[in-house]
Motif scaffolding. Structure first.
Motif, PDB file in Angstrom:
ATOM      1  N   TRP A  58       0.828  -1.205   0.000  1.00  0.00           N
ATOM      2  CA  TRP A  58       0.000   0.000   0.000  1.00  0.00           C
ATOM      3  C   TRP A  58       0.859   1.250   0.000  1.00  0.00           C
ATOM      4  O   TRP A  58       0.484   2.270  -0.580  1.00  0.00           O
ATOM      5  CB  TRP A  58      -0.947  -0.012   1.200  1.00  0.00           C
ATOM      6  N   ARG A  62       0.569   4.120  -2.755  1.00  0.00           N
ATOM      7  CA  ARG A  62       0.404   5.536  -2.379  1.00  0.00           C
ATOM      8  C   ARG A  62       1.469   6.395  -3.045  1.00  0.00           C
ATOM      9  O   ARG A  62       1.187   7.481  -3.553  1.00  0.00           O
ATOM     10  CB  ARG A  62       0.471   5.676  -0.864  1.00  0.00           C
ATOM     11  N   ARG A  63       2.711   5.913  -3.048  1.00  0.00           N
ATOM     12  CA  ARG A  63       3.813   6.667  -3.664  1.00  0.00           C
ATOM     13  C   ARG A  63       3.541   6.898  -5.145  1.00  0.00           C
ATOM     14  O   ARG A  63       3.696   8.012  -5.657  1.00  0.00           O
ATOM     15  CB  ARG A  63       5.122   5.895  -3.485  1.00  0.00           C
ATOM     16  N   GLN A  66       0.182   9.218  -5.671  1.00  0.00           N
ATOM     17  CA  GLN A  66       0.366  10.608  -5.256  1.00  0.00           C
ATOM     18  C   GLN A  66       1.331  11.346  -6.174  1.00  0.00           C
ATOM     19  O   GLN A  66       1.127  12.520  -6.487  1.00  0.00           O
ATOM     20  CB  GLN A  66       0.853  10.660  -3.806  1.00  0.00           C
ATOM     21  N   ILE A 192      -6.306   5.174   0.162  1.00  0.00           N
ATOM     22  CA  ILE A 192      -5.345   6.144  -0.387  1.00  0.00           C
ATOM     23  C   ILE A 192      -6.117   7.319  -0.961  1.00  0.00           C
ATOM     24  O   ILE A 192      -7.073   7.121  -1.706  1.00  0.00           O
ATOM     25  CB  ILE A 192      -4.476   5.516  -1.505  1.00  0.00           C
ATOM     26  N   ALA A 194      -5.133  10.827  -3.075  1.00  0.00           N
ATOM     27  CA  ALA A 194      -4.078  11.592  -3.740  1.00  0.00           C
ATOM     28  C   ALA A 194      -4.667  12.874  -4.319  1.00  0.00           C
ATOM     29  O   ALA A 194      -5.581  12.812  -5.150  1.00  0.00           O
ATOM     30  CB  ALA A 194      -3.420  10.762  -4.834  1.00  0.00           C
TER      31      ALA A 194
END
Length: 221
Positions: A58, A62-63, A66, A192, A194
């Protein structure tokens, strides 16, 4: 006189050195931002296609999301089609705004698949694509998340011509422009979120000059 000149020279040298260090730091931070999503995809590309929904998976998702969402833009609110599309199972957008003649635009795709009772979140990149409708049928994708709980993509948008507060929707409309944010939802919970922070098209402003900052046509939503 020589002593005063030497002190002034040392101060000037010190200032130049400090400026150089600041420039190197900014360059390093910029490089890290541009390569973070690529690093995440490279990390997931070598994993086997098994259940993978640990915290590290996860974190990679997310990295990637985003980093790409932060770079999303349009050439103007009326140019959403061809630059962005969103459904509960697929997000596609162009990361290059067309302001650089020699740039290589990149289209990204986040997809959700259900197979054999499992849900997969995959990420793909298409290089030198300026319109999401022209993406090739096949590409190399990276599986980021595999989970046995339902996954969906959801978008935060402004209501059209109502002036109301932003709302979450699974089906953003082209006339709403670029969403404010995109989220990955797992079992009805947004795991998540973003943000898409750009509010004005850089390409539009570069074309119209400073006056473009006040032009509604340059807004991305």
């Amino acid at each position: 006189m020589k002593t005063r000149w030497a002190r002034r020279r040392r101060r000037t040298t010190g200032i130049a050195l400090a400026e150089a260090l600041v420039s190197l730091t900014i360059a390093a931070m910029t490089l890290a931002l541009l390569t973070s999503a690529t690093w995440g995809l490279r990390q997931t590309a070598d994993r086997p296609s098994v259940l993978q929904d640990a915290a590290t998976d996860w974190l990679t998702a997310r990295r990637v999301l985003q980093s790409w969402a932060a770079s999303a833009t349009l050439t103007g609110r009326n140019q959403t089609e061809g630059r962005f599309s969103g459904t509960p199972t697929q997000l596609r957008l162009i990361l290059d705004d067309g302001s650089s003649r020699d740039s290589k635009p990149m289209m990204i795709s986040i997809d959700v698949f259900q197979e054999d009772g499992l849900f997969r979140l995959t990420a793909s990149r298409y290089f030198d694509i300026r319109d999401i409708r022209l993406a090739p049928e096949t590409t190399r994708e990276s599986t980021v998340i595999v989970t046995d709980e339902p996954l969906l993509l959801v978008y935060r948008v402004r209501p059209i011509n109502t002036g109301g507060n932003p709302v979450w929707t699974y089906e953003p409309r082209p006339e709403q422009g670029l969403p404010l944010a995109v989220a990955v939802e797992q079992a009805a919970e947004k795991i998540i979120i973003a943000r898409m922070p750009v509010s004005v098209s850089g390409f539009c402003v570069s074309r119209l000059g400073e006056a473009g900052l006040g032009e509604a046509a340059c807004n991305v939503r």
